[in-house]
Design an enzyme around this catalytic site. Structure first.
Site, PDB file in Angstrom:
ATOM      1  N   GLU A  28      29.342  63.006   0.936  1.00 19.43           N
ATOM      2  CA  GLU A  28      28.041  63.652   0.768  1.00 19.43           C
ATOM      3  C   GLU A  28      27.700  63.746  -0.722  1.00 19.43           C
ATOM      4  O   GLU A  28      28.597  63.789  -1.575  1.00 19.43           O
ATOM      5  CB  GLU A  28      28.068  65.051   1.386  1.00 19.43           C
ATOM      6  N   ASN A 175      21.357  66.703  10.847  1.00 24.34           N
ATOM      7  CA  ASN A 175      22.657  67.333  10.642  1.00 24.34           C
ATOM      8  C   ASN A 175      22.521  68.848  10.790  1.00 24.34           C
ATOM      9  O   ASN A 175      21.582  69.444  10.245  1.00 24.34           O
ATOM     10  CB  ASN A 175      23.181  67.010   9.233  1.00 24.34           C
ATOM     11  N   GLU A 176      23.433  69.442  11.548  1.00 25.30           N
ATOM     12  CA  GLU A 176      23.468  70.907  11.698  1.00 25.30           C
ATOM     13  C   GLU A 176      22.067  71.475  11.852  1.00 25.30           C
ATOM     14  O   GLU A 176      21.633  72.357  11.092  1.00 25.30           O
ATOM     15  CB  GLU A 176      24.217  71.553  10.528  1.00 25.30           C
ATOM     16  N   TYR A 252      35.558  73.496  11.152  1.00 28.45           N
ATOM     17  CA  TYR A 252      36.303  73.696   9.910  1.00 28.45           C
ATOM     18  C   TYR A 252      37.434  74.697  10.141  1.00 28.45           C
ATOM     19  O   TYR A 252      37.248  75.723  10.798  1.00 28.45           O
ATOM     20  CB  TYR A 252      35.378  74.187   8.799  1.00 28.45           C
ATOM     21  N   GLU A 308      32.378  66.319  11.148  1.00 33.69           N
ATOM     22  CA  GLU A 308      32.830  67.121  10.013  1.00 33.69           C
ATOM     23  C   GLU A 308      34.005  67.964  10.483  1.00 33.69           C
ATOM     24  O   GLU A 308      33.864  68.777  11.406  1.00 33.69           O
ATOM     25  CB  GLU A 308      31.722  68.024   9.455  1.00 33.69           C
ATOM     26  N   GLN A 356      35.944  66.247   2.751  1.00 33.96           N
ATOM     27  CA  GLN A 356      35.285  64.972   2.525  1.00 33.96           C
ATOM     28  C   GLN A 356      36.227  64.036   1.801  1.00 33.96           C
ATOM     29  O   GLN A 356      37.369  64.407   1.548  1.00 33.96           O
ATOM     30  CB  GLN A 356      33.999  65.174   1.739  1.00 33.96           C
TER      31      GLN A 356
END
Length: 504
Positions: A28, A175-176, A252, A308, A356
């Site tokens: 990103e 995204n999201e 996450y 992610e 990432q």
């Protein structure tokens, strides 16, 4: 102190093929991932090819990196692709309001990203802008990248120096959307995703896998709405082509207090075990999403994507809080090991992308000027790469040491196995903070000999690599033997091990 674990693996009974794309990566426009990471510019004294840093490319090529997601993340829903094409000196500057509120010059855009993918040998996963973009903008980006005739966008691409179209197999529809991608409701986003995806056309022989922006962790209602909206689409069922072919979710790992609330270093044994438990809970989350998807799509036409994942700690002291730079320890490497054992189980999981790749969150590579460090997590990817496109072997863990974390049992041994080309690969994550473990595996169905065994660990779960000690945590030889069909290996505490077998 030594514990013991026993497992059974049938070497002649294979399951599904482990999709190589679960070993995907994410880059990103965030912190030093792109600028001062992948991109140093053509005038940099750091060795580069057309501005792309060569030592990073070489390191990632050794992982057989299957795909790379770009430009975000949250950044994707503020990014307008026309800002990043044409002569670099003419590209407008933009404000990165999501990450550090910095101004960037757009020198790394579509052509540079596709050049990077070519150098890596990786498929492109381009994430389009739903939050602040338009259907036409996204549709034209697909055409610019993948159309080969004399269409308006193909002509524009040629004017910018690229004659032939690229192959772009993966396309993200925002995204999201529940958060930084627009704070939308599931119902509103599902309709938008269907509309945007409809205009992301297949050009020539390029076939897109369109990926709808999915849930936060175990928000099964979000997945339910996406699947319901998709399967109840009259036009979709009439013509037989679903607007999107996959739905995503993000997960996450932390030690229970939430992302960005605790330090990467130091940490207590309690924080370590809570992190391992949170990582292991990925299995429950995936099973939940798959159960919802099965109820709407029993034949498995729609894939599940975790685009992610990784650990998210506080930023290192003295660094920009918006750049998400964190140290990477043995603890992080074990999170990756646990995740891969889980990912291998599920055929519907068609892709995963660690967050990432460089200098951000659970990165493969950390840079300091012209120096580069491979992280413990990098080594897990390298040791595990033999699982890519291999046939899964069902592993029965019949005995394992365990502990209890906040009332929930946690097995201290996790393993998975696969086979390809008369060989097998067994991965073992041992989570105990302080005890060795003797692991015995009953190998059935074929005779096996140990080709190589390696272990990744440190003096503690908090060990890490830096420019002063770049190999402090790196794979080392591990003693393993097969006698009368029984594989025996003693693994140290907080360790990740792989055993490669030749099959007869």
């Amino acid at each position: 102190m030594t514990s013991s674990a026993r497992a059974i693996i049938d070497l002649d009974v294979t399951g599904h093929t482990i999709n190589r794309h679960i070993y995907g990566h994410f880059a990103e426009h965030l912190g030093r991932c792109i600028y001062d990471g992948f991109w140093v510019g053509e005038d940099s004294p750091i060795p580069n090819e057309r501005g792309i840093r060569l030592d990073i490319v070489e390191a990632l090529r050794a992982l057989d990196i299957p795909n790379l997601r770009w430009p975000g993340g949250c950044f994707a829903d503020t990014y307008h692709w026309r800002d990043g094409i044409g002569p670099r000196e003419d590209r407008p500057q933009i404000a990165n309001t999501n990450w550090g509120d910095v101004v960037e010059n757009n020198h790394f855009g579509t052509h540079e990203f596709m050049d990077l993918c070519d150098m890596l040998g990786a498929d492109a996963y381009v994430n389009g802008n739903v939050g602040s973009g338009t259907v036409q903008e996204m549709s034209e980006w697909v055409e610019y990248l993948t159309r080969g005739d004399d269409s308006p966008m193909a002509r524009l691409r040629r004017q910018n120096g690229r004659d032939e179209p690229w192959r772009v197999p993966f396309w993200g529809i925002g995204n999201e959307a529940w958060g930084c991608g627009g704070n939308m409701s599931a119902e509103y986003y599902a309709e938008e995703a269907r509309r945007y995806a409809t205009f992301c056309h297949n050009h020539g022989d390029n076939r897109l896998t369109r990926i709808a922006a999915g849930a936060h962790e175990d928000d099964l209602d979000w997945t339910r709405v996406l699947m319901k909206t998709l399967t109840e689409c009259h036009g979709c069922t009439l013509y037989g082509n679903l607007p999107y072919q996959a739905v995503s979710f993000h997960y996450y790992t932390h030690s229970g207090s939430g992302i960005n609330t605790e330090d990467a270093l130091p940490f207590s044994d309690d924080q370590y075990y809570r992190t391992m438990a949170y990582a292991a809970d990925m299995d429950r989350v995936i099973r939940g999403h798959i159960a919802v998807m099965d109820s709407y799509d029993p034949t498995g036409r729609v894939g599940l994507v975790c685009d992610e994942w990784g650990t998210w700690w506080n930023v290192e002291e003295g660094t920009n809080p918006g750049f998400l730079f964190q140290q990477n320890t043995v603890r992080d490497a074990l999170v990756a090991g646990i995740h891969f054992d889980i990912f291998h189980r599920y055929e519907r999981l068609t892709m995963a992308n660690i967050a990432q790749t460089v200098n951000v969150l659970q990165a493969m590579v950390l840079t300091d000027g012209d120096r580069m460090v491979l992280t413990p997590t990098y080594h897990v990817f390298e040791m595990n790469k033999g699982h890519q496109d291999a046939r899964r072997l069902v592993s029965h863990l019949v005995e394992a040491p365990s502990t209890t974390v906040e009332g929930t049992p946690l097995d201290l041994v996790s393993l998975s196995a696969s086979t390809k080309d008369d060989s097998a690969l067994i991965s073992v994550s041992h989570l105990s903070a302080d005890a060795d473990c003797t692991v015995t595996v009953d190998l059935r169905g074929r005779r096996a000999d140990v080709r190589r065994a390696r272990v990744l660990t440190g003096g503690s779960a908090a060990d890490f690599n830096d420019v002063d000690a770049p190999d402090r945590v790196s794979p080392q030889p591990l003693e393993a033997r097969v006698e009368d069909g029984i594989l025996t290996v003693v693994v140290p505490p907080h360790s990740f091990s792989t055993i490669e077998l030749d099959l007869v």
